[in-house]
Design a protein around this motif. Sequence first.
Motif, mmCIF file in Angstrom:
data_model
loop_
_atom_site.group_PDB
_atom_site.id
_atom_site.type_symbol
_atom_site.label_atom_id
_atom_site.label_comp_id
_atom_site.label_asym_id
_atom_site.label_seq_id
_atom_site.Cartn_x
_atom_site.Cartn_y
_atom_site.Cartn_z
ATOM 1 N N ARG A 185 0.184 -24.544 0.381
ATOM 2 C CA ARG A 185 -0.887 -24.216 1.333
ATOM 3 C C ARG A 185 -0.535 -23.481 2.407
ATOM 4 O O ARG A 185 -0.916 -23.589 3.714
ATOM 5 C CB ARG A 185 -1.124 -25.967 1.611
ATOM 6 N N ARG A 186 0.088 -22.234 2.148
ATOM 7 C CA ARG A 186 0.573 -21.407 2.850
ATOM 8 C C ARG A 186 -0.697 -20.290 2.936
ATOM 9 O O ARG A 186 -0.514 -19.037 2.257
ATOM 10 C CB ARG A 186 1.994 -20.705 2.823
ATOM 11 N N PHE A 187 -1.569 -20.632 3.552
ATOM 12 C CA PHE A 187 -2.806 -19.711 3.409
ATOM 13 C C PHE A 187 -2.716 -18.399 4.073
ATOM 14 O O PHE A 187 -3.383 -17.224 3.821
ATOM 15 C CB PHE A 187 -4.039 -20.463 3.760
ATOM 16 N N ASP A 188 -1.698 -18.219 5.172
ATOM 17 C CA ASP A 188 -1.544 -16.986 5.836
ATOM 18 C C ASP A 188 -0.779 -16.157 4.919
ATOM 19 O O ASP A 188 -1.179 -15.087 4.877
ATOM 20 C CB ASP A 188 -0.615 -17.420 7.206
ATOM 21 N N GLN A 189 0.047 -16.819 4.065
ATOM 22 C CA GLN A 189 0.771 -16.106 3.115
ATOM 23 C C GLN A 189 -0.071 -15.306 2.041
ATOM 24 O O GLN A 189 0.114 -14.590 1.626
ATOM 25 C CB GLN A 189 2.079 -16.904 2.681
ATOM 26 N N VAL A 190 -0.892 -16.426 1.669
ATOM 27 C CA VAL A 190 -1.947 -15.930 0.473
ATOM 28 C C VAL A 190 -2.885 -14.704 0.993
ATOM 29 O O VAL A 190 -3.033 -13.721 0.261
ATOM 30 C CB VAL A 190 -2.802 -17.404 0.127
ATOM 31 N N LEU A 191 -3.312 -15.014 2.186
ATOM 32 C CA LEU A 191 -4.296 -13.983 2.727
ATOM 33 C C LEU A 191 -3.499 -12.584 2.993
ATOM 34 O O LEU A 191 -3.841 -11.540 2.667
ATOM 35 C CB LEU A 191 -4.632 -14.300 4.012
ATOM 36 N N GLY A 192 -1.953 -12.749 3.367
ATOM 37 C CA GLY A 192 -1.402 -11.558 3.352
ATOM 38 C C GLY A 192 -0.995 -10.844 2.226
ATOM 39 O O GLY A 192 -1.247 -9.557 2.099
ATOM 40 N N GLY A 193 -0.840 -11.440 1.141
ATOM 41 C CA GLY A 193 -0.648 -11.049 -0.232
ATOM 42 C C GLY A 193 -1.864 -10.239 -0.849
ATOM 43 O O GLY A 193 -1.870 -9.111 -1.005
ATOM 44 N N ALA A 194 -3.050 -11.032 -0.475
ATOM 45 C CA ALA A 194 -4.056 -10.486 -0.801
ATOM 46 C C ALA A 194 -4.798 -9.060 -0.084
ATOM 47 O O ALA A 194 -5.085 -8.231 -0.433
ATOM 48 C CB ALA A 194 -5.432 -11.447 -0.375
ATOM 49 N N ILE A 195 -4.169 -9.116 1.411
ATOM 50 C CA ILE A 195 -4.578 -7.964 1.663
ATOM 51 C C ILE A 195 -3.567 -6.536 1.521
ATOM 52 O O ILE A 195 -4.096 -5.729 1.302
ATOM 53 C CB ILE A 195 -4.193 -7.925 3.646
ATOM 54 N N LEU A 196 -2.637 -6.995 0.960
ATOM 55 C CA LEU A 196 -1.640 -5.919 0.514
ATOM 56 C C LEU A 196 -1.998 -5.411 -0.746
ATOM 57 O O LEU A 196 -2.036 -3.937 -0.824
ATOM 58 C CB LEU A 196 -0.123 -6.480 0.275
ATOM 59 N N VAL A 197 -2.675 -6.307 -1.479
ATOM 60 C CA VAL A 197 -3.216 -5.738 -2.781
ATOM 61 C C VAL A 197 -4.354 -4.921 -2.660
ATOM 62 O O VAL A 197 -4.687 -3.871 -3.458
ATOM 63 C CB VAL A 197 -3.436 -7.118 -3.713
ATOM 64 N N ALA A 198 -5.154 -5.560 -1.600
ATOM 65 C CA ALA A 198 -6.535 -4.547 -1.392
ATOM 66 C C ALA A 198 -6.035 -3.230 -0.666
ATOM 67 O O ALA A 198 -6.771 -2.496 -1.270
ATOM 68 C CB ALA A 198 -7.423 -5.473 -0.349
#
Length: 256
Positions: A185-198
């Motif tokens: 439930r580390r949604f900041d980490q999830v969003l950060g990884g998604a930003i990098l992929v994008a």
Amino acid sequence: MNLFADALAWLFSPERLQGAYALPTLLGQHLWFTAISVIIAALVAVPLGWLIGHTGRGREFAVALSGAARALPSFGLLILLVLVMGVLRTPEAAVITFVLLAIPSILAGAYTGFEAIDRRVIDAARATGMTEWQILWRVEVPLGMPLLIGGLRAAVLQVVATVTIAAYVNLGGLGWPIIQGIPLRRFDQVLGGAILVALLALILDLLFAAAQRAAVPRGLRAARSERDGPARGTSSRASSSTDAPTDPAPAAALSS
């Protein structure tokens, strides 16, 4: 907004540059899986697509193959190959999955690039005495290169997005923060990884768009500019003649 700020804070934290799962390491793994998969797919799909486009035979087979490969669920195929090949062959299973994903776009770009060429150009090349090999390399390949690069562009974007699932079988890549962050439930980490992929997909897309534009032969660009130039001049003259008064009487009245 707070979640986005937390994601940026996670991305720029000094801890992201340390350890086995440092972001530069994950980026390198992501790019490696993408590059090796697209290269292998190109070695298979480009000669086959050029053969289909040059001879005009086997197009139905290529369309059926592309459709079947696109219908394969990437995640399910990856898990199936890992189970069949064994956990010691996980990298090979992942590469096979990504290669199968990349082949349809590259194959379509290769043979449609040849099909889009005006047949009169091919007939003129044959009339000048060119052999089939010379027609292939001097006429069809240069003229079909923009669409081939377009197919490579689509394949790269698909593979970059799908390589994120490699982290699920412990192969790293930029999908690792996403896969690890969801159960925690580390949604900041999830969003950060998604930003990098994008961001990675956007950068690669811009690079391939520039390469696709540069691949258009110089003579074809000149012909297009010459064709568009008179058209613009004609339209401007037509608009000016439409706006000019055609009846001399109103014109004389305005002048007086």
